[in-house]
Design a protein around this motif. Structure first.
Motif, PDB file in Angstrom:
ATOM      1  N   GLN A 127      -2.574   1.553  -3.503  1.00 51.19           N
ATOM      2  CA  GLN A 127      -3.838   0.851  -3.743  1.00 51.19           C
ATOM      3  C   GLN A 127      -4.205   0.141  -2.557  1.00 51.19           C
ATOM      4  O   GLN A 127      -3.707  -0.723  -2.308  1.00 51.19           O
ATOM      5  CB  GLN A 127      -3.865   0.068  -5.136  1.00 51.19           C
TER       6      GLN A 127
ATOM      7  N   TRP B 161       0.676  -1.172   0.038  1.00 53.80           N
ATOM      8  CA  TRP B 161       0.043   0.038  -0.018  1.00 53.80           C
ATOM      9  C   TRP B 161       0.831   1.062  -0.175  1.00 53.80           C
ATOM     10  O   TRP B 161       0.597   2.307  -0.587  1.00 53.80           O
ATOM     11  CB  TRP B 161      -0.931   0.231   1.293  1.00 53.80           C
TER      12      TRP B 161
ATOM     13  N   ASP C  72      -6.012  -3.011  -0.862  1.00 53.96           N
ATOM     14  CA  ASP C  72      -6.283  -4.399  -0.919  1.00 53.96           C
ATOM     15  C   ASP C  72      -7.624  -4.578  -0.009  1.00 53.96           C
ATOM     16  O   ASP C  72      -7.341  -4.428   1.103  1.00 53.96           O
ATOM     17  CB  ASP C  72      -5.206  -5.161  -0.486  1.00 53.96           C
TER      18      ASP C  72
ATOM     19  N   GLU D 224       2.543   1.580  -3.539  1.00 50.91           N
ATOM     20  CA  GLU D 224       1.560   1.760  -4.742  1.00 50.91           C
ATOM     21  C   GLU D 224       0.097   2.462  -4.629  1.00 50.91           C
ATOM     22  O   GLU D 224      -0.358   3.060  -5.277  1.00 50.91           O
ATOM     23  CB  GLU D 224       0.807   0.390  -5.217  1.00 50.91           C
TER      24      GLU D 224
END
Length: 244
Positions: free
Chosen positions: A81, A76, A83, A79
């Motif tokens: 993003q 995280w 999960d 990136e």
């Protein structure tokens, strides 16, 4: 006092528990600290735990093993993003703990996660790994490195082994013969209605459920003396900890 080697179970964002157990064990800068992973996800101070450990590492010899929750957080931070599985299993509290952390500090934290060990073997041939390994030839031959962070079969095998089977027997699991001792976290002893470290064969489980209703544990690996924090819900009375 003689320098000690102390192993620490899963912290899961419980900075208050970590500080408490360090104090109760009377840890000095001469002691070596081996952390078994899962520093984040659960209680509200995950980012603060990471910052504390970074500073602690400057003062004394520390060895950091990477857990499955740490890998989620690392991804995280790198990136950006989320999960969905991670978010449900404690990631939400970790994301919130980073709200006031500057980008430059996040980069330092990311670097910290990136250079963590997947496992560590000391000079006395004692293995420290977050979860386990599956290769009968030892962790160096492990095909799926994710097993270091996720495997539970090593612990289940050690816990259910027939105690009458001798080490020189062909029936004795080859995985257990590679090391003098193995120290793991990942599987809370609360699953077995135990609030203290557990031992099966030469495997020691130090995860005493700090993510849930248990305490954080630190153990002297030579004497097997251990120290525990208060149960984490008592230290964070307005929080729920991690989801199962």
């Amino acid at each position: 006092m003689k320098p000690r080697t102390l192993v620490v179970g899963d912290i899961h964002g419980g900075l208050k528990g970590l500080k408490q157990v360090l104090e109760r064990a009377a840890v000095t800068e001469q002691d070596t600290l081996i952390f078994l992973g899962d520093y984040v996800d659960g209680w509200s101070e995950s980012a603060q735990v990471i910052q504390f450990l970074i500073e602690l590492d400057k003062k004394q010899n520390c060895i950091f093993i990477k857990g499955n929750h740490d890998s989620w957080c690392e991804d995280w931070l790198r990136e950006g993003q989320l999960d969905k599985t991670w978010f449900f299993h404690g990631g939400q509290s970790t994301v919130k703990s980073y709200e006031l952390i500057e980008d430059i500090e996040r980069e330092v934290h990311l670097n910290f996660f990136e250079w963590m060990n997947l496992y560590y073997v000391d000079e006395q041939n004692r293995l420290f790994v977050h979860a386990g390994f599956t290769s009968m030839h030892g962790p160096a031959s492990e095909f799926h490195q994710s097993n270091f962070k996720w495997d539970r079969t090593l612990w289940e095998m050690a816990l259910t082994m027939d105690k009458h089977i001798r080490k020189d027997s062909k029936l004795y699991p080859k995985r257990l013969l590679h090391f003098k001792e193995i120290y793991i976290g990942h599987t809370p002893t609360l699953n077995y209605d135990m609030t203290v470290p557990m031992n099966g064969c030469n495997v020691w489980n130090i995860d005493t459920g700090a993510a849930f209703t248990g305490s954080l544990t630190m153990m002297d690996i030579d004497t097997k003396e251990y120290w525990q924090s208060d149960p984490l819900p008592d230290l964070y009375p307005n929080e729920k900890g991690r989801n199962k």
